[in-house]
Design a protein around this motif. Structure first.
Motif, PDB file in Angstrom:
ATOM      1  N   THR A 173      -1.609   4.640  -7.849  1.00 13.02           N
ATOM      2  CA  THR A 173      -1.748   3.735  -9.001  1.00 13.02           C
ATOM      3  C   THR A 173      -1.719   4.503 -10.313  1.00 13.02           C
ATOM      4  O   THR A 173      -2.330   5.573 -10.435  1.00 13.02           O
ATOM      5  N   ALA A 203      -5.245  -2.488  -7.010  1.00 11.94           N
ATOM      6  CA  ALA A 203      -4.118  -1.775  -6.377  1.00 11.94           C
ATOM      7  C   ALA A 203      -4.603  -0.461  -5.762  1.00 11.94           C
ATOM      8  O   ALA A 203      -4.255  -0.112  -4.637  1.00 11.94           O
ATOM      9  N   GLU A 208      -6.822  -9.705  -7.357  1.00 16.18           N
ATOM     10  CA  GLU A 208      -6.598  -9.692  -5.896  1.00 16.18           C
ATOM     11  C   GLU A 208      -5.585 -10.768  -5.504  1.00 16.18           C
ATOM     12  O   GLU A 208      -4.692 -10.531  -4.679  1.00 16.18           O
ATOM     13  N   GLU A 241      -7.620   0.315  -4.760  1.00 15.85           N
ATOM     14  CA  GLU A 241      -8.464   0.073  -3.575  1.00 15.85           C
ATOM     15  C   GLU A 241      -7.656  -0.370  -2.366  1.00 15.85           C
ATOM     16  O   GLU A 241      -8.107  -0.235  -1.237  1.00 15.85           O
ATOM     17  N   ARG A 242      -6.445  -0.885  -2.611  1.00 17.22           N
ATOM     18  CA  ARG A 242      -5.569  -1.222  -1.469  1.00 17.22           C
ATOM     19  C   ARG A 242      -4.785  -0.013  -0.974  1.00 17.22           C
ATOM     20  O   ARG A 242      -3.928  -0.120  -0.099  1.00 17.22           O
ATOM     21  N   GLY A 243      -5.031   1.146  -1.592  1.00 15.85           N
ATOM     22  CA  GLY A 243      -4.394   2.373  -1.119  1.00 15.85           C
ATOM     23  C   GLY A 243      -3.113   2.734  -1.845  1.00 15.85           C
ATOM     24  O   GLY A 243      -2.427   3.689  -1.456  1.00 15.85           O
ATOM     25  N   CYS A 244      -2.767   1.999  -2.895  1.00 11.27           N
ATOM     26  CA  CYS A 244      -1.518   2.287  -3.621  1.00 11.27           C
ATOM     27  C   CYS A 244      -1.707   3.500  -4.533  1.00 11.27           C
ATOM     28  O   CYS A 244      -2.772   3.665  -5.126  1.00 11.27           O
ATOM     29  N   GLU A 265       2.309  -8.954  -2.526  1.00  9.71           N
ATOM     30  CA  GLU A 265       2.418  -8.530  -1.116  1.00  9.71           C
ATOM     31  C   GLU A 265       3.278  -9.517  -0.326  1.00  9.71           C
ATOM     32  O   GLU A 265       4.176  -9.119   0.432  1.00  9.71           O
ATOM     33  N   ARG A 300       0.821  -1.233   0.000  1.00 14.56           N
ATOM     34  CA  ARG A 300       0.000   0.000   0.000  1.00 14.56           C
ATOM     35  C   ARG A 300       0.848   1.273   0.000  1.00 14.56           C
ATOM     36  O   ARG A 300       0.376   2.337  -0.391  1.00 14.56           O
ATOM     37  N   ASP A 301       2.118   1.158   0.419  1.00 19.29           N
ATOM     38  CA  ASP A 301       2.994   2.338   0.422  1.00 19.29           C
ATOM     39  C   ASP A 301       3.824   2.452  -0.853  1.00 19.29           C
ATOM     40  O   ASP A 301       4.698   3.311  -0.954  1.00 19.29           O
TER      41      ASP A 301
END
Ligand code: CTP
Length: 223
Positions: free
Chosen positions: A48, A41, A211, A43-46, A218, A4-5
């Motif tokens: 993008t 990606a 996903e 939605e996982r906070g990346c 990940e 996510r980072d």
């Protein structure tokens, strides 16, 4: 650094190589797998970025991440090299045309004889260029995933590409299977990682496959 980072760059869709002002060489990639990965990606906070070839514009509607359109494989190479930086995750789901016409005619080619020969020249391989940059000590800490669209000898070719293109991971899809590949909403993917691990995913919607692919990335990033 967790996923996510990280900045995630996904490529998707075909490229288009013009022969003359009205004709081009391309392939049947729809861009759906790439979009599924970019959505997942984001939605996982990346942070993008989706770099795409010519795809149905409705697929891009309502996206809250950056999208960049390109046409040719040369333009895709340029966009990837310009955007990629240390720590990025690059997922090459695009299907770049491997060859382009050696000469592009500025006028429409008229039909004349019974045969027409078009000479093609090899396009650059984007993943190989990224691997060269990485080997040269640039692009520190990047993670690179490729796709292998195959119809025969699928595993051998996929593992060959993992090694040849110096990837961290490759997602094999047998595009000759009924529920997999170009234009479909489902896919059947096998994930091979550098170091020898293998995960066989059953048939599932492309979004679910995305996903699972991000889960696998990940897991590698945390190892
Ligand atoms: N790829 C690339 N640059 C190219 C062609 C492909 O970076 N010029 C990437 C694709 O985005 C994909 C991977 O390489 O992630 C494998 O693509 P694929 O079309 O399956 O293989 P090719 O390397 O083009 O080999 P072939 O067409 O001979 O199977």
């Amino acid at each position: 650094m967790p996923l996510r980072d990280r900045r995630v760059i996904v490529t998707g869709g075909p490229t288009r190589e013009w022969i003359d002002p009205v004709r081009y060489i391309s392939n049947a990639s729809s861009g759906k797998m790439g979009i599924a990965l970019a959505d997942a990606a984001f939605e996982r906070g990346c942070e993008t970025l989706f770099i795409h070839g010519p795809i149905d514009v409705s697929l891009l509607a309502g996206k809250n991440y950056r999208t960049v359109g390109i046409e040719s494989t040369a333009e895709l190479l340029h966009a990837v090299i310009e955007e990629i930086s240390d720590g990025c995750v690059l997922i090459m789901a695009a299907a770049p045309a491997d060859y382009c016409p050696a000469e592009r005619s500025h006028e429409k080619i008229k039909k004349t004889g019974m045969e027409l020969v078009i000479r093609l020249r090899k396009n650059p391989d984007i993943l190989k260029r990224v691997a060269e940059e990485r080997a040269a000590g640039n692009l520190n800490g990047i993670f690179v995933a490729g796709f292998a669209a195959e119809t025969t000898d699928v595993e051998r070719y996929a593992i060959g590409k993992l090694e040849d293109k110096n990837l961290d991971m490759i997602c094999l899809n047998d595009v000759s299977a009924e529920s997999a590949g170009f234009g479909k909403d489902t896919n059947i993917i096998t994930i091979f990682k550098r170091g020898g691990s293998r995960t066989d995913l059953p048939v599932m919607p492309k979004r679910d496959a995305a996903e699972r692919i991000l889960d696998a990335i990940e897991e590698s990033l945390q190892a």
